[in-house]
Design a protein around this motif. Structure first.
Motif, PDB file in Angstrom:
ATOM      1  N   GLY A 115       3.862 -11.596  -8.194  1.00  0.00           N
ATOM      2  CA  GLY A 115       5.150 -10.741  -9.527  1.00  0.00           C
ATOM      3  C   GLY A 115       5.237  -9.707  -8.790  1.00  0.00           C
ATOM      4  N   PHE A 116       4.853  -9.075  -7.287  1.00  0.00           N
ATOM      5  CA  PHE A 116       4.671  -7.851  -6.073  1.00  0.00           C
ATOM      6  C   PHE A 116       6.294  -7.490  -6.435  1.00  0.00           C
ATOM      7  CE2 PHE A 116       6.042  -6.291  -2.663  1.00  0.00           C
ATOM      8  CZ  PHE A 116       5.182  -5.338  -1.779  1.00  0.00           C
ATOM      9  N   LEU A 117       7.031  -7.488  -6.791  1.00  0.00           N
ATOM     10  CA  LEU A 117       7.873  -7.642  -6.987  1.00  0.00           C
ATOM     11  C   LEU A 117       8.855  -6.587  -8.232  1.00  0.00           C
ATOM     12  CD1 LEU A 117      11.360  -9.343  -4.505  1.00  0.00           C
ATOM     13  CD2 LEU A 117       9.742  -6.157  -3.761  1.00  0.00           C
ATOM     14  N   ASN A 118       7.794  -7.611  -8.990  1.00  0.00           N
ATOM     15  CA  ASN A 118       7.761  -6.871 -11.055  1.00  0.00           C
ATOM     16  C   ASN A 118       7.366  -5.982 -11.387  1.00  0.00           C
ATOM     17  OD1 ASN A 118       9.422  -9.416 -10.910  1.00  0.00           O
ATOM     18  ND2 ASN A 118       7.358 -10.284 -11.646  1.00  0.00           N
ATOM     19  N   THR A 119       8.155  -4.899 -11.331  1.00  0.00           N
ATOM     20  CA  THR A 119       7.060  -3.646 -11.766  1.00  0.00           C
ATOM     21  C   THR A 119       7.942  -3.646 -13.579  1.00  0.00           C
ATOM     22  OG1 THR A 119       9.631  -2.510 -11.795  1.00  0.00           O
ATOM     23  CG2 THR A 119       7.885  -2.355 -10.307  1.00  0.00           C
ATOM     24  N   ASN A 120       6.790  -3.152 -14.343  1.00  0.00           N
ATOM     25  CA  ASN A 120       6.570  -3.205 -15.846  1.00  0.00           C
ATOM     26  C   ASN A 120       8.244  -1.806 -15.991  1.00  0.00           C
ATOM     27  OD1 ASN A 120       6.078  -3.256 -18.628  1.00  0.00           O
ATOM     28  ND2 ASN A 120       4.051  -2.447 -18.519  1.00  0.00           N
ATOM     29  N   PHE A 121       8.929  -2.820 -16.448  1.00  0.00           N
ATOM     30  CA  PHE A 121      10.405  -1.765 -17.153  1.00  0.00           C
ATOM     31  C   PHE A 121      10.061  -1.324 -18.365  1.00  0.00           C
ATOM     32  CE2 PHE A 121      13.934  -2.734 -19.865  1.00  0.00           C
ATOM     33  CZ  PHE A 121      15.023  -1.483 -18.982  1.00  0.00           C
ATOM     34  N   GLU A 122       9.069  -2.034 -19.371  1.00  0.00           N
ATOM     35  CA  GLU A 122       9.409  -0.527 -19.992  1.00  0.00           C
ATOM     36  C   GLU A 122       8.645   0.829 -19.523  1.00  0.00           C
ATOM     37  OE1 GLU A 122       8.126  -3.774 -20.394  1.00  0.00           O
ATOM     38  OE2 GLU A 122       9.353  -5.051 -20.934  1.00  0.00           O
ATOM     39  N   GLN A 123       7.500   0.499 -19.027  1.00  0.00           N
ATOM     40  CA  GLN A 123       7.164   1.545 -18.240  1.00  0.00           C
ATOM     41  C   GLN A 123       7.796   2.684 -17.722  1.00  0.00           C
ATOM     42  OE1 GLN A 123       2.941   0.290 -16.791  1.00  0.00           O
ATOM     43  NE2 GLN A 123       2.500   2.527 -17.212  1.00  0.00           N
ATOM     44  N   ILE A 124       8.079   1.985 -17.142  1.00  0.00           N
ATOM     45  CA  ILE A 124       8.941   3.062 -16.472  1.00  0.00           C
ATOM     46  C   ILE A 124      10.582   3.821 -16.989  1.00  0.00           C
ATOM     47  CG2 ILE A 124      10.936   2.573 -14.037  1.00  0.00           C
ATOM     48  CD1 ILE A 124       8.403   1.326 -12.671  1.00  0.00           C
ATOM     49  N   TYR A 125      10.836   2.960 -17.892  1.00  0.00           N
ATOM     50  CA  TYR A 125      12.162   3.364 -18.421  1.00  0.00           C
ATOM     51  C   TYR A 125      11.212   4.476 -18.964  1.00  0.00           C
ATOM     52  CZ  TYR A 125      16.746   2.718 -20.694  1.00  0.00           C
ATOM     53  OH  TYR A 125      17.639   3.163 -20.609  1.00  0.00           O
ATOM     54  N   ASN A 126      10.480   3.893 -19.371  1.00  0.00           N
ATOM     55  CA  ASN A 126      10.312   5.909 -20.937  1.00  0.00           C
ATOM     56  C   ASN A 126       9.818   6.637 -20.129  1.00  0.00           C
ATOM     57  OD1 ASN A 126       9.930   4.280 -23.345  1.00  0.00           O
ATOM     58  ND2 ASN A 126       7.936   3.111 -23.055  1.00  0.00           N
ATOM     59  N   PHE A 127       9.114   6.480 -19.299  1.00  0.00           N
ATOM     60  CA  PHE A 127       9.319   7.603 -17.710  1.00  0.00           C
ATOM     61  C   PHE A 127      10.692   8.291 -17.701  1.00  0.00           C
ATOM     62  CE2 PHE A 127       4.952   6.650 -17.889  1.00  0.00           C
ATOM     63  CZ  PHE A 127       4.358   7.809 -17.254  1.00  0.00           C
ATOM     64  N   LEU A 128      11.813   7.495 -17.683  1.00  0.00           N
ATOM     65  CA  LEU A 128      13.202   8.102 -16.244  1.00  0.00           C
ATOM     66  C   LEU A 128      13.528   8.796 -17.618  1.00  0.00           C
ATOM     67  CD1 LEU A 128      14.438   4.404 -15.000  1.00  0.00           C
ATOM     68  CD2 LEU A 128      13.067   6.298 -13.788  1.00  0.00           C
ATOM     69  N   ASN A 129      14.250  10.509 -16.631  1.00  0.00           N
ATOM     70  CA  ASN A 129      15.004  11.178 -17.166  1.00  0.00           C
ATOM     71  C   ASN A 129      15.951  11.456 -16.684  1.00  0.00           C
ATOM     72  OD1 ASN A 129      13.830  13.282 -16.467  1.00  0.00           O
ATOM     73  ND2 ASN A 129      12.390  13.291 -18.029  1.00  0.00           N
ATOM     74  N   PRO A 130      17.231  12.181 -16.810  1.00  0.00           N
ATOM     75  CA  PRO A 130      17.976  12.859 -15.577  1.00  0.00           C
ATOM     76  C   PRO A 130      17.560  13.196 -14.889  1.00  0.00           C
ATOM     77  CG  PRO A 130      19.280  12.984 -17.359  1.00  0.00           C
ATOM     78  CD  PRO A 130      17.749  12.753 -18.653  1.00  0.00           C
ATOM     79  N   LEU A 131      15.999  13.764 -14.553  1.00  0.00           N
ATOM     80  CA  LEU A 131      15.661  15.318 -13.828  1.00  0.00           C
ATOM     81  C   LEU A 131      15.153  14.392 -12.501  1.00  0.00           C
ATOM     82  CD1 LEU A 131      13.658  17.961 -15.847  1.00  0.00           C
ATOM     83  CD2 LEU A 131      16.573  17.671 -14.969  1.00  0.00           C
ATOM     84  N   ASN A 132      14.775  12.960 -13.305  1.00  0.00           N
ATOM     85  CA  ASN A 132      13.624  12.322 -12.411  1.00  0.00           C
ATOM     86  C   ASN A 132      14.302  10.918 -11.867  1.00  0.00           C
ATOM     87  OD1 ASN A 132      13.065  10.570 -14.580  1.00  0.00           O
ATOM     88  ND2 ASN A 132      10.914  11.816 -14.663  1.00  0.00           N
TER      89      ASN A 132
END
Length: 189
Positions: A115-132
């Protein structure tokens, strides 16, 4: 209300969109030390360290359970015999515990590389905003944006197939290396 929820909440999207950047436990400590508060969710240089720390926090518990179970499965007579022979704690760890843990380490390595190329989508998506956003775009968020927002299903299916082929290749390669290094004793098959 915002101050209470930002201190007690583990949901990063709430604290980054609903509360001012001066709220939260970390910024409270920073202000107690006499520094200005930092808007962690809005500055690009903090995104990757925050993601790494949150993923470590998330995965550390499960991996600890796996390795503690493997340590508990080691025959206590091995340690008792080593103590009778005069082995100190570090010698017992080096010559008994670590060799007995190697099959578990190899299996966990093989499975994690799959699962090397798999990231935790939900976790990353919650951190994302237009600034980052430009620092946090990964395969899953890219597939979400292209596939579900721009309706390019065949392209995102090809991306998913590519990820699966790379994961399978890594599993097969790691298993072959583990079997060769251990003389055929360790590996998934």
């Amino acid at each position: 209300m915002c101050r209470i929820l930002s201190r007690g909440s583990s949901f990063p999207a709430f604290s980054s969109t609903s509360c001012p950047p001066s709220m939260g436990v970390v910024n409270y400590v920073i202000q107690l030390l006499g520094f200005d508060p930092v808007f962690f969710m809005g500055e690009k240089q903090y995104l990757r360290p925050l993601l790494v720390l949150s993923m470590l926090f998330k995965e550390l518990g499960w991996n600890s359970i796996i390795f503690f179970a493997a340590i508990a499965g080691i025959d206590p007579q091995l340690h008792e015999a080593a103590v009778m022979d005069g082995a100190k704690r570090w010698k017992r760890i080096w010559h008994i515990t670590l060799p007995c843990l190697m099959p578990t380490v190899v299996v966990m390595l093989i499975l994690s590389l799959g699962g090397f190329l798999n990231t935790n989508f939900e976790q990353i998506y919650n951190f994302l905003n237009p600034l980052n956003y430009d620092r946090g775009d990964v395969f899953e968020t890219y597939v979400y944006r292209i596939g579900l927002q721009q309706f390019q299903y065949s392209y995102t299916a090809a991306i998913g197939l590519f990820k699966s082929v790379v994961g399978l290749t890594l599993v097969l390669l790691t298993n072959a290396i583990a079997r060769k290094a251990s003389g055929g004793e360790q590996g998934l098959w």
